[in-house]
Design a protein around this motif. Sequence first.
Motif, PDB file in Angstrom:
ATOM      1  N   ASN A 124       0.863  -1.134   0.072  1.00 37.43           N
ATOM      2  CA  ASN A 124      -0.100   0.031  -0.011  1.00 37.43           C
ATOM      3  C   ASN A 124       0.788   1.134  -0.073  1.00 37.43           C
ATOM      4  O   ASN A 124       2.019   1.195   0.348  1.00 37.43           O
ATOM      5  CB  ASN A 124      -0.878   0.120   1.352  1.00 37.43           C
ATOM      6  CG  ASN A 124      -1.805  -1.242   1.578  1.00 37.43           C
ATOM      7  OD1 ASN A 124      -1.619  -1.987   2.209  1.00 37.43           O
ATOM      8  ND2 ASN A 124      -2.850  -1.052   0.637  1.00 37.43           N
ATOM      9  N   PHE A 125       0.308   2.413  -0.396  1.00 44.13           N
ATOM     10  CA  PHE A 125       0.869   3.644  -0.177  1.00 44.13           C
ATOM     11  C   PHE A 125       0.773   3.897   1.400  1.00 44.13           C
ATOM     12  O   PHE A 125       0.217   3.621   2.073  1.00 44.13           O
ATOM     13  CB  PHE A 125       0.168   4.879  -0.817  1.00 44.13           C
ATOM     14  CG  PHE A 125       0.364   4.567  -2.513  1.00 44.13           C
ATOM     15  CD1 PHE A 125       1.591   4.849  -3.237  1.00 44.13           C
ATOM     16  CD2 PHE A 125      -0.904   4.239  -3.228  1.00 44.13           C
ATOM     17  CE1 PHE A 125       1.431   4.810  -4.458  1.00 44.13           C
ATOM     18  CE2 PHE A 125      -0.619   4.289  -4.611  1.00 44.13           C
ATOM     19  CZ  PHE A 125       0.637   4.453  -5.060  1.00 44.13           C
ATOM     20  N   LEU A 126       1.983   4.762   1.710  1.00 43.98           N
ATOM     21  CA  LEU A 126       2.029   5.000   3.063  1.00 43.98           C
ATOM     22  C   LEU A 126       1.977   6.487   3.399  1.00 43.98           C
ATOM     23  O   LEU A 126       2.120   7.356   2.497  1.00 43.98           O
ATOM     24  CB  LEU A 126       3.623   4.464   3.690  1.00 43.98           C
ATOM     25  CG  LEU A 126       4.103   3.210   3.463  1.00 43.98           C
ATOM     26  CD1 LEU A 126       5.273   3.074   3.899  1.00 43.98           C
ATOM     27  CD2 LEU A 126       2.939   2.286   4.200  1.00 43.98           C
ATOM     28  N   LEU A 127       1.237   6.674   4.719  1.00 44.21           N
ATOM     29  CA  LEU A 127       1.125   8.181   4.856  1.00 44.21           C
ATOM     30  C   LEU A 127       2.238   8.597   6.147  1.00 44.21           C
ATOM     31  O   LEU A 127       2.118   7.602   7.116  1.00 44.21           O
ATOM     32  CB  LEU A 127      -0.119   8.427   5.427  1.00 44.21           C
ATOM     33  CG  LEU A 127      -1.502   8.448   4.624  1.00 44.21           C
ATOM     34  CD1 LEU A 127      -2.740   8.301   5.213  1.00 44.21           C
ATOM     35  CD2 LEU A 127      -1.430   9.486   3.454  1.00 44.21           C
ATOM     36  N   TRP A 193      -2.516   4.303   2.925  1.00 42.08           N
ATOM     37  CA  TRP A 193      -3.419   5.061   2.460  1.00 42.08           C
ATOM     38  C   TRP A 193      -4.081   4.265   1.082  1.00 42.08           C
ATOM     39  O   TRP A 193      -3.318   3.664   0.353  1.00 42.08           O
ATOM     40  CB  TRP A 193      -3.070   6.297   1.899  1.00 42.08           C
ATOM     41  CG  TRP A 193      -3.916   7.338   0.943  1.00 42.08           C
ATOM     42  CD1 TRP A 193      -4.826   8.242   1.526  1.00 42.08           C
ATOM     43  CD2 TRP A 193      -3.850   7.355  -0.324  1.00 42.08           C
ATOM     44  NE1 TRP A 193      -5.269   8.775   0.277  1.00 42.08           N
ATOM     45  CE2 TRP A 193      -4.808   8.176  -0.864  1.00 42.08           C
ATOM     46  CE3 TRP A 193      -3.382   6.556  -1.471  1.00 42.08           C
ATOM     47  CZ2 TRP A 193      -5.096   8.330  -2.173  1.00 42.08           C
ATOM     48  CZ3 TRP A 193      -3.797   6.882  -2.997  1.00 42.08           C
ATOM     49  CH2 TRP A 193      -4.744   7.576  -3.106  1.00 42.08           C
ATOM     50  N   ARG A 194      -5.322   4.453   1.285  1.00 44.29           N
ATOM     51  CA  ARG A 194      -6.080   3.744  -0.088  1.00 44.29           C
ATOM     52  C   ARG A 194      -6.918   4.822  -0.842  1.00 44.29           C
ATOM     53  O   ARG A 194      -7.779   5.431   0.020  1.00 44.29           O
ATOM     54  CB  ARG A 194      -6.708   2.275   0.282  1.00 44.29           C
ATOM     55  CG  ARG A 194      -5.805   1.231   1.124  1.00 44.29           C
ATOM     56  CD  ARG A 194      -6.893   0.226   1.405  1.00 44.29           C
ATOM     57  NE  ARG A 194      -6.146  -0.918   1.942  1.00 44.29           N
ATOM     58  CZ  ARG A 194      -5.554  -0.959   3.351  1.00 44.29           C
ATOM     59  NH1 ARG A 194      -5.792   0.150   4.045  1.00 44.29           N
ATOM     60  NH2 ARG A 194      -5.086  -1.930   3.822  1.00 44.29           N
ATOM     61  N   SER A 195      -6.912   4.655  -2.034  1.00 46.48           N
ATOM     62  CA  SER A 195      -7.614   5.665  -2.682  1.00 46.48           C
ATOM     63  C   SER A 195      -9.273   5.503  -2.218  1.00 46.48           C
ATOM     64  O   SER A 195      -9.706   4.343  -2.551  1.00 46.48           O
ATOM     65  CB  SER A 195      -7.637   5.466  -4.336  1.00 46.48           C
ATOM     66  OG  SER A 195      -8.551   6.288  -5.018  1.00 46.48           O
TER      67      SER A 195
END
Length: 198
Positions: A124-127, A193-195
């Motif tokens: 996943n994308f990271l925040l 982060w998920r869209s």
Amino acid sequence: MARGPDREATMPRLYTGTGDRGETGLLVGGRVSKADPRVESYGTVDELNVCVGAARVEAEAGLPAGPDRDFAVATLDVVQDCLMRLAADLASGGQASVGLEDADVHHLETRIDEVVRRLPELRNFLLPGVSRVEVALHQCRVVCRRAERRVVALGESHGRSAHRIVFLNRVSDLMFALARLAMQAQGTEARTWRSGGA
């Protein structure tokens, strides 16, 4: 009793006033505007070096003692040394006696690979925003990207820009990897982060 020399009269001044009109002296002579692209490039590299130093302080204080902390601190030391040489290279238009070599890029790649081997696959994308160490390393990453943009904008007219860009590209990747390593070492969970908030 004889009076000693006045300390204020013998102490050198930190300020010179030579830059009060918005110009600065170059490492190889001559003066340019402080808004000159070359000054902007090595100034941003200097800013990055300060960020790396701050991340080093956070890593020493915030990571548990052990191999991960030792690796992170030693890696940041290597990066700071390289950034000092890069700044000198940029400030001299490639004429400084120090600079970056292919071995520096290879060394960073070796360290990135070593970190990646210690981490689970990223799905996943990271925040950013898990710990002070992790955020400090992400701050390094984004300032590094800005430094890279400044060096790209400088172009080839001031020396070997391609070599510098590759190095900064690797530093940014390394900071991202170290941020993930820091979270793992601290036992903290990543913010993903998920869209669409799914």
